[in-house]
Design a protein around this motif. Structure first.
Motif, PDB file in Angstrom:
ATOM      1  N   MET A 112      17.976   3.782   8.395  1.00  0.00           N
ATOM      2  CA  MET A 112      18.168   2.420   8.877  1.00  0.00           C
ATOM      3  C   MET A 112      18.191   2.414  10.408  1.00  0.00           C
ATOM      4  N   TYR A 113      17.566   1.396  10.959  1.00  0.00           N
ATOM      5  CA  TYR A 113      17.579   1.186  12.407  1.00  0.00           C
ATOM      6  C   TYR A 113      18.118  -0.214  12.685  1.00  0.00           C
ATOM      7  N   LEU A 114      18.808  -0.298  13.776  1.00  0.00           N
ATOM      8  CA  LEU A 114      19.349  -1.602  14.162  1.00  0.00           C
ATOM      9  C   LEU A 114      18.297  -2.361  14.971  1.00  0.00           C
ATOM     10  N   ILE A 115      18.081  -3.604  14.566  1.00  0.00           N
ATOM     11  CA  ILE A 115      17.104  -4.473  15.225  1.00  0.00           C
ATOM     12  C   ILE A 115      17.863  -5.691  15.757  1.00  0.00           C
ATOM     13  N   ARG A 116      17.362  -6.273  16.797  1.00  0.00           N
ATOM     14  CA  ARG A 116      17.872  -7.598  17.146  1.00  0.00           C
ATOM     15  C   ARG A 116      16.688  -8.522  17.399  1.00  0.00           C
ATOM     16  N   MET A 117      16.887  -9.748  17.031  1.00  0.00           N
ATOM     17  CA  MET A 117      15.794 -10.707  17.143  1.00  0.00           C
ATOM     18  C   MET A 117      16.246 -11.912  17.965  1.00  0.00           C
ATOM     19  N   ASN A 118      15.386 -12.296  18.873  1.00  0.00           N
ATOM     20  CA  ASN A 118      15.614 -13.535  19.614  1.00  0.00           C
ATOM     21  C   ASN A 118      15.153 -14.677  18.710  1.00  0.00           C
ATOM     22  N   VAL A 119      16.062 -15.514  18.273  1.00  0.00           N
ATOM     23  CA  VAL A 119      15.699 -16.519  17.274  1.00  0.00           C
ATOM     24  C   VAL A 119      14.853 -17.647  17.859  1.00  0.00           C
ATOM     25  N   GLU A 120      14.767 -17.699  19.187  1.00  0.00           N
ATOM     26  CA  GLU A 120      13.904 -18.710  19.793  1.00  0.00           C
ATOM     27  C   GLU A 120      12.456 -18.224  19.836  1.00  0.00           C
ATOM     28  N   THR A 121      12.277 -16.978  20.296  1.00  0.00           N
ATOM     29  CA  THR A 121      10.920 -16.435  20.450  1.00  0.00           C
ATOM     30  C   THR A 121      10.489 -15.609  19.230  1.00  0.00           C
ATOM     31  N   LEU A 122      11.417 -15.274  18.374  1.00  0.00           N
ATOM     32  CA  LEU A 122      11.217 -14.407  17.202  1.00  0.00           C
ATOM     33  C   LEU A 122      10.836 -12.976  17.601  1.00  0.00           C
ATOM     34  N   GLU A 123      11.033 -12.661  18.842  1.00  0.00           N
ATOM     35  CA  GLU A 123      10.737 -11.306  19.310  1.00  0.00           C
ATOM     36  C   GLU A 123      11.804 -10.337  18.791  1.00  0.00           C
ATOM     37  N   ARG A 124      11.316  -9.199  18.235  1.00  0.00           N
ATOM     38  CA  ARG A 124      12.230  -8.181  17.714  1.00  0.00           C
ATOM     39  C   ARG A 124      12.301  -7.006  18.671  1.00  0.00           C
ATOM     40  N   GLU A 125      13.438  -6.359  18.634  1.00  0.00           N
ATOM     41  CA  GLU A 125      13.647  -5.214  19.505  1.00  0.00           C
ATOM     42  C   GLU A 125      14.455  -4.170  18.728  1.00  0.00           C
ATOM     43  N   VAL A 126      13.951  -2.943  18.726  1.00  0.00           N
ATOM     44  CA  VAL A 126      14.697  -1.870  18.060  1.00  0.00           C
ATOM     45  C   VAL A 126      15.788  -1.403  19.012  1.00  0.00           C
ATOM     46  N   ILE A 127      17.016  -1.466  18.520  1.00  0.00           N
ATOM     47  CA  ILE A 127      18.141  -1.058  19.372  1.00  0.00           C
ATOM     48  C   ILE A 127      18.357   0.461  19.284  1.00  0.00           C
ATOM     49  N   SER A 151       0.815  -1.212   0.000  1.00  0.00           N
ATOM     50  CA  SER A 151       0.000   0.000   0.000  1.00  0.00           C
ATOM     51  C   SER A 151       0.848   1.260   0.000  1.00  0.00           C
ATOM     52  N   ASP A 152       2.136   1.095   0.060  1.00  0.00           N
ATOM     53  CA  ASP A 152       3.016   2.250   0.182  1.00  0.00           C
ATOM     54  C   ASP A 152       3.279   2.857  -1.203  1.00  0.00           C
ATOM     55  N   THR A 153       2.409   3.742  -1.635  1.00  0.00           N
ATOM     56  CA  THR A 153       2.525   4.300  -2.993  1.00  0.00           C
ATOM     57  C   THR A 153       3.677   5.288  -3.125  1.00  0.00           C
ATOM     58  N   ARG A 154       4.279   5.658  -2.018  1.00  0.00           N
ATOM     59  CA  ARG A 154       5.436   6.554  -2.119  1.00  0.00           C
ATOM     60  C   ARG A 154       6.682   5.779  -2.552  1.00  0.00           C
ATOM     61  N   ARG A 155       6.555   4.488  -2.570  1.00  0.00           N
ATOM     62  CA  ARG A 155       7.672   3.624  -2.957  1.00  0.00           C
ATOM     63  C   ARG A 155       8.927   3.946  -2.147  1.00  0.00           C
ATOM     64  N   THR A 156       8.744   4.021  -0.874  1.00  0.00           N
ATOM     65  CA  THR A 156       9.898   4.306  -0.022  1.00  0.00           C
ATOM     66  C   THR A 156      10.698   3.029   0.183  1.00  0.00           C
ATOM     67  N   ASN A 157      11.844   3.241   0.774  1.00  0.00           N
ATOM     68  CA  ASN A 157      12.767   2.138   0.995  1.00  0.00           C
ATOM     69  C   ASN A 157      12.191   1.178   2.047  1.00  0.00           C
ATOM     70  N   ASN A 158      12.281  -0.096   1.785  1.00  0.00           N
ATOM     71  CA  ASN A 158      11.893  -1.103   2.773  1.00  0.00           C
ATOM     72  C   ASN A 158      13.031  -2.079   3.046  1.00  0.00           C
ATOM     73  N   HIS A 159      14.203  -1.637   2.731  1.00  0.00           N
ATOM     74  CA  HIS A 159      15.349  -2.554   2.716  1.00  0.00           C
ATOM     75  C   HIS A 159      15.715  -3.089   4.109  1.00  0.00           C
ATOM     76  N   THR A 160      16.129  -4.351   4.103  1.00  0.00           N
ATOM     77  CA  THR A 160      16.743  -4.952   5.288  1.00  0.00           C
ATOM     78  C   THR A 160      18.046  -5.627   4.883  1.00  0.00           C
ATOM     79  N   TRP A 203      21.327   5.257   5.132  1.00  0.00           N
ATOM     80  CA  TRP A 203      20.211   5.100   4.204  1.00  0.00           C
ATOM     81  C   TRP A 203      20.104   3.662   3.723  1.00  0.00           C
ATOM     82  N   TYR A 204      21.240   2.974   3.701  1.00  0.00           N
ATOM     83  CA  TYR A 204      21.255   1.605   3.179  1.00  0.00           C
ATOM     84  C   TYR A 204      22.409   0.856   3.839  1.00  0.00           C
TER      85      TYR A 204
END
Lengths: 402, 407
Positions: B331-346, B297-306, B357-358
């Motif tokens: 860009m934001y740094l995320i960390r994910m617990n691979v057991e619970t799949l819980e994400r956290e913005v660092i 739905s993002d018609t601005r075609r913004t960056n979604n890169h990971t 930007w990338y």
């Protein structure tokens, strides 16, 4: 290691495009917009923009798996009177397939054999027979070539059967048909022996080698005069006259760059059924026309800088379409308009429907019933490309006159 | 803030760092690339975490006798093709798309048969940081660059994928033989990885795994497919980044969507040994809160890169994701617990006045600091994040291999 001081002394090229998030002056902003437009046009302009290129996978998308990689290079195409396009692939296995424009998907008909190549060797007989000629996929490997015949309806190779082995120990390099005579003409792979196969009787006759030293092109074309045309060493043309049942060398040589005749060969041939003119492409990538009646050959030019013209066909309006580009090269679709004598590169055939795909290599082309151009991709993963030439803008009166 | 940047200021016009890895010597090696200005060649730069020291160790293009002012498309990059070897050396392969000097833009299709502007073809090389000697294995195939590469060390082979034709290649380091196994797709996967037996893996345009069966020496197209959102049909299901799980039984990866920005951007895990073809697990969006809305739905075609996937010593999977729904964008740094799949913005990936930007790829050092290769800035740089465990001195042993044998 390079000292930082040394790097700082270097004169670096100046960036032309600032990044979008940099603070820009008005002049930089205008420049950025202009360069962006130039860049966008540059990236699009290399592709076919006149008309439309689409593709169909070699299997009904979303329903079946397509013909597998390394088995799907399309090396022969043929059309039946109803407009159905038949194709043969080459590779680890050779498959036959059909594309019915009414249904708009490719359906595999079956497998012809392992390590089999069917190149320039697929013809349709008006008796609803599809006839293929086989050879080995591996250069230098002897594989007994067969003429294989199967009924077109239903689309099944269940009834496919070898009906002839024309030349002992050799494969089939090319086939063409004179449907009015129900006769198939062919060439063998090693010695270049010309043969005929009569569809009704199954009789095979050998007519000798087309070239004394066995240097010939794997291309044959049934001409407007009932003769069959082909090319031999140094780009000389020959014809087979069915009335005399013999091969006649012609005093006609296809155009060549100076000093390159030794490397030159007829790479592809196509007939304008209305004018009777034969068009050809050479190993050097030169396009030519040949009038069998006057025996005049005309060099029409070279549409791109690339070598070879691996696929060629004549559209319903007499415009010639072909693909230039060598093995491991980059294909360009081109057209020659006999009316304006304009030979023009149309660009790299890239499709976005049914999937995004650059076509790099093609080995076959044929014109559809309604003037659409079918291109057989010949890559590790291949598709049937369809090119719809643009419709010229003119009044209905002018168009009908034309 | 535990985020800082290391700026490669002696290369003021170079604009992207596509490749980053850690050598056995513990140094961080980066391919500093000049993509967006014609006439720039790639440099190999090292960073010593102990000394906090940057060294410009090699003008790669010059060393390969491909000077960037020779009129050809330049050897402007080492893309995802800088890999460490256990003997302390690095293997690399060069890449294209940098324009010839003076030109605004360059694309391989436009210059394929242009003897002047063509790309001469990628080189594979070996570089020894100790002696600073480079061994050039030569041009592999004209007109093409190497997009991604992996070292199969036990087999003494490199596997990779070319650009633009998307051919899978195998380079034998014993015989110096380059073999082209043919085309696997069109769009170009951005990652290639191996299992414990050193079979190679990448994907086709629909995300189906393409396996190089190293024993059979052939490509096999598997029926295992990268995940995608329910509303999609699997088109453009390319891989961007991948990193081995700590136990080596699986890889974690993420989609590539920079050219199709409205495409969903999922993490996945591929278990090599779960079933005859392995098994893909959909780990859902890399990171996307409900306020961001669906990507389509993002018609601005913004960056979604990971990008920038790397495991920390704490067992978390770290990566960088672009936030377009939150100020400041970047860009934001995320960390994910691979057991619970819980994400956290660092934290935002921001330092020295630049919000990334990338982020391309990531690596880490022996202490557990994480390094992220940044693109699209002049001069270009890498971001360094020090997880809390680094300060605590929790990591004391030098474990090899550190991150991965692929780029």
């Amino acid at each position: 290691m390079i000292e930082e001081e040394e790097l700082k002394k270097r004169k670096w090229p100046a960036p032309k495009i600032p990044f979008r998030f940099e603070k820009l002056t008005e002049e930089q902003r205008i420049l950025r917009e202009a360069y962006s437009r130039i860049g966008a046009d540059y990236t699009r302009d290399v592709y076919v923009r006149e008309g439309k290129v689409i593709l169909r996978p070699l299997g009904w998308k979303g329903i079946v798996k397509p013909i597998p990689p390394e088995e799907c290079a399309i090396t022969s195409l043929a059309r039946d009177p109803r407009g159905r396009i038949f194709g043969a692939t080459s590779g680890r296995r050779s498959h036959l397939f059909v594309y019915d424009p009414d249904l708009d998907y490719v359906e595999e008909m079956g497998v012809l054999g392992q390590n089999v190549c069917v190149k320039h060797s697929l013809v349709v007989c008006s008796d609803e027979l599809l006839i293929a000629g086989t050879k080995s996929c591996k250069p230098g490997e002897a594989l007994q070539g067969q003429i294989i015949s199967c009924r077109i309806d239903p689309y099944s190779l269940l009834e496919a059967s070898p009906v002839a082995t024309p030349v002992e120990g050799e494969g089939i390099a090319a086939l063409t048909i004179d449907d009015s005579k129900k006769t198939i003409y062919g060439l063998s792979t090693e010695s270049g022996t010309f043969f005929t196969y009569e569809v009704d009787s199954g009789k095979v006759q050998l007519h000798g080698k087309v070239d004394e030293i066995g240097d010939f092109s794997d291309v044959l074309l049934s001409g407007p005069d009932g003769c069959v045309y082909g090319g031999k060493r140094l780009g000389w043309l020959y014809r087979y006259n069915p009335a005399e049942q013999r091969i006649i060398p012609l005093d006609v040589q296809i155009p060549s760059f100076r000093g390159r005749a030794m490397y030159n060969k007829v790479d592809s041939l196509a007939l304008d059924e209305i004018t009777g003119i034969i068009y050809g492409g050479s190993a050097d990538g030169v396009v030519f026309s040949f009038d069998p009646e006057s025996r005049q050959i005309i060099c029409l030019g070279k549409p791109t800088t690339a070598r070879r013209v691996r696929a060629l066909t004549v559209g319903n309006d007499g415009v010639v379409y072909g693909v230039s580009g060598d093995v491991s090269g980059l294909a360009h679709l081109f057209r020659y308009d006999p009316e304006t004598r304009d030979l023009r590169d149309l660009g790299v055939p890239r499709a976005a429907s049914e999937q995004w795909w650059h076509g790099y290599e093609f080995d076959a082309a044929i014109t559809g019933l309604h003037g659409e151009i079918y291109l057989g991709e010949a890559d590790r993963i291949s598709h049937l490309f369809i090119y719809f030439p643009p419709i010229r803008k003119c009044s209905a009166y002018e168009c009908n006159e034309h | 803030m535990n985020m800082r940047s290391v700026i490669f200021s002696a290369l003021p016009v170079h604009d992207t760092c596509w490749s980053i890895t850690t050598g056995k010597d513990g140094k961080i090696y980066v391919g500093v690339c000049g993509e967006m200005t014609g006439g720039l060649g790639v440099f190999l730069v090292s960073y010593d975490p102990e000394k906090d020291e940057v060294k410009y160790i090699l003008d790669v293009a010059e060393a390969l006798h491909e000077p960037p002012d020779n009129g050809h498309a330049t050897h402007s990059k080492i893309h995802y093709c800088l890999v460490p070897s256990s003997d302390g050396t690095l293997y690399g392969a060069t890449h294209c798309t940098g324009a010839p000097i003076g030109d605004l833009i360059w694309r391989p299709w436009n210059c394929w048969d242009d003897s002047i502007r063509m790309f001469t073809g990628f080189h594979i090389f070996n570089f020894d940081p100790k002696t600073e000697e480079i061994e050039d294995f030569g041009v592999m195939t004209p007109n093409e660059g190497s997009r991604c590469m992996v070292l199969a060390e036990k087999r003494r082979k490199l596997y990779g994928v070319t650009y633009p034709r998307d051919h899978f290649y195998v380079y034998d380091l014993e015989t110096n033989e380059y073999r082209d196994l043919g085309r696997i797709g069109d769009i170009n996967p951005q990652s290639i990885f191996i299992d414990k037996e050193e079979n190679g893996y990448t994907v086709d345009d629909f995300g189906f795994i393409v396996k190089y069966d190293a024993d059979a020496d052939e490509l096999v197209h598997l029926d295992v497919q990268l995940p995608y959102a329910e509303y999609r049909d699997g088109t453009h299901n390319l891989i961007y980044d991948s990193v081995p799980s700590p136990d080596g039984e699986a890889v974690y990866g993420v989609h590539w969507n920079v050219d199709v920005r409205r495409l969903d951007n999922r993490l996945f895990r591929y278990d090599f040994y779960d079933g005859p073809q392995g098994k893909i697990h959909d780990l859902d969006w890399a990171y996307r809160p409900s306020e961001a809305g669906p990507a389509w739905s993002d018609t601005r075609r913004t960056n979604n890169h990971t990008g920038g996937l790397v495991f920390g010593e704490d067992g978390y999977l770290y990566y960088a994701t672009y936030f377009h729904w939150k100020e400041p964008n970047g860009m934001y740094l995320i960390r994910m617990n691979v057991e619970t799949l819980e994400r956290e913005v660092i934290c935002p990936m921001e330092a020295d006045g630049l919000h990334a930007w990338y982020i391309a790829k990531a690596t880490r050092d022996y202490l557990g600091n994480l390094y992220f290769a940044s693109c699209v800035s002049r001069p270009t740089r890498m971001f360094v994040y020090s997880p809390p465990y680094v300060k605590e001195g929790a990591v004391t042993r030098k474990k090899w291999p550190l991150v991965r044998p692929w780029g």
